[in-house]
Design an enzyme around this catalytic site. Structure first.
Site: not given
Length: 449
Positions: A66, A72, A368, A390
């Site tokens: 990102q 996110c 997040h 992630n």
């Protein structure tokens, strides 16, 4: 000077004497000043417990990044969707455009903001509600329900159909200028209302403002494609998909996901949110005609049960958490046992509040969103360690993956998104039929990942 309300020379002398009297304080000072708090509080035994190896695991494509943006929640949502494309067409990897939903989200959030301004014209400018609305009208963050609204209205496109731009990789300037424009627009609408302008004319003004918002976004991100050609080849270089698609056609054909079947489960143990009930957040959303968000609040064990069930069916799980807590970022480990900050300082710092108290006192909230892609189970089938994808690139953590201990899940995971078929019959009935309690706009469950 009042000795009870001010810091006195005697207070300072006592603190100095108390600190210097203990050898452990000097050792801690030397370690922290040289290496920082987390490095000094790092526990090798806790780190060792995060060794990779999972009983249930889904295999994803290459890591996404990102970069310098707060997208996110979009990356996590798209990562659950691209997995379906990779699996369906036997691809080595694949990536959906993250700039495409960014454009539409900023446009829809701008409209959402201006509609809220029109709805609060008679509220005081310095009151809590209008001040809150003006604080961050089009920030990068979001919720799963908001992404679902975008997909239903606009579909998705491959990354090649709308690639990244300088402003999508680093959204700071675009966000600042758009926010400034929108605050000025709010001022014009409120001043026009005070001057006696009728609502129909104010809405006409808003339409003109939205045209200018589109202009700003198109300048920064390019215009989203109305249609695009697509050719997909599988791992064996066989052509598996070819044609020209609209974004909604591509979502229906390639992703083929019933987004309305996916529901948001939260775990917030505060007194004002009893478990087993549904909640929404006032004035939280993006697509005006699709309303806002809806949650079912459950204990952490129920979130885990549903997440494991979905992983067993070879599907990843979107989740939201407070990522910075007890986190070894470079090593990609979220684990309450990997750091011992309280032992480092010699008194409770992390341990001075429980989960509910952290929410109530502003210490923690969802910051997040990521994707659960695996879990390790103990001999009794209980989760021990979770595998996390992630969106910080392949150089982060372990080839872009993090791990999350089950104890950390209990403390800092606030939301998972699962197909409602994984809920119990009672949970599903409650989610679908109960009128949700409306939380204040500034409630911690209204935070955006």
């Amino acid at each position: 000077m009042d000795d009870l309300t001010s810091i006195t020379a005697d207070d300072l002398a006592a603190s100095h004497e108390n600190f210097s009297a203990e050898r452990v304080n000097i050792v801690a000072k030397n370690a922290v000043t040289a290496n920082g708090i987390r490095a000094a509080a790092r526990r090798p035994e806790g780190v060792a417990a995060n060794a990779l190896g999972f009983d249930i695991e889904v295999t994803q494509g290459e890591r996404c990044n990102q970069e310098r943006s707060g997208r996110c929640w979009m990356f996590a949502s798209l990562n659950t969707m691209r997995y379906r494309v990779i699996k369906k067409y036997n691809l080595k990897t694949f990536e959906l455009s993250q700039a495409y939903p960014l454009f539409w989200d900023k446009l829809e959030k701008s409209n959402w903001f201006l509609e809220n301004i029109l709805d609060t014209l008679d509220e005081p400018l310095d009151g809590r509600l209008v001040s809150f609305l003006l604080t961050d009208p089009i920030g990068d963050g979001g919720q799963w329900d908001m992404f679902r609204s975008l997909v239903k209205k606009y579909g998705v496109v491959p990354k090649e159909a709308m690639p990244e731009t300088a402003c999508s990789r680093n959204t700071g300037d675009m966000d600042r200028y758009l926010t400034r424009y929108l605050r000025g627009a709010a001022k014009r609408l409120r001043q026009s209302h005070e001057a006696g302008v009728e609502m129909d004319d104010l809405r006409s003004m808003k339409k003109e403002m939205m045209d200018e918002v589109y202009h700003l976004l198109a300048t920064c991100l390019g215009e989203p494609p109305a249609s695009f050609p697509m050719r997909l080849r599988d791992k064996d270089d066989k052509l598996v998909l070819a044609g020209t698609f609209t974004p909604k056609e591509f979502f229906s054909t390639a992703v083929d996901m019933d987004v309305d079947a996916y529901v948001s489960l939260i775990s917030a143990p505060t007194a004002d949110k009893p478990f087993g009930h549904t909640y929404t957040v006032s004035r939280l959303g993006n697509v005006w005609e699709d309303h806002g968000v809806r949650y079912l609040n459950l204990p952490p064990a129920e979130l885990k049960r549903a997440a494991i069930a979905q992983l067993r069916d070879n599907l990843p799980v979107w989740f939201g958490c407070d990522v910075a807590q007890s986190y070894l970022r470079d090593e990609g480990m979220m684990d309450t046992a990997a750091l011992d900050v309280d032992a480092l300082f010699g008194f409770p710092v992390e341990g001075n509040m429980d989960k509910a108290e952290r929410l109530d006192y502003g210490e923690s909230l969802m910051t997040h969103a990521m994707v659960l892609e695996g879990v390790r189970l103990d001999a009794d089938g209980n989760p021990e360690l979770w595998k996390v994808e992630n969106s910080w690139g392949k150089d982060h953590g372990r080839d872009g993956f993090d791990t999350l201990s089950d104890a950390w899940f209990d403390e800092y995971v606030y939301q998972v998104v699962v197909d409602k078929k994984y809920l119990t019959e009672e949970e599903r009935h409650t989610y679908e039929t109960e009128e949700p309690t409306v939380l204040a706009p500034w409630d911690p469950m209204g935070s955006l990942a």
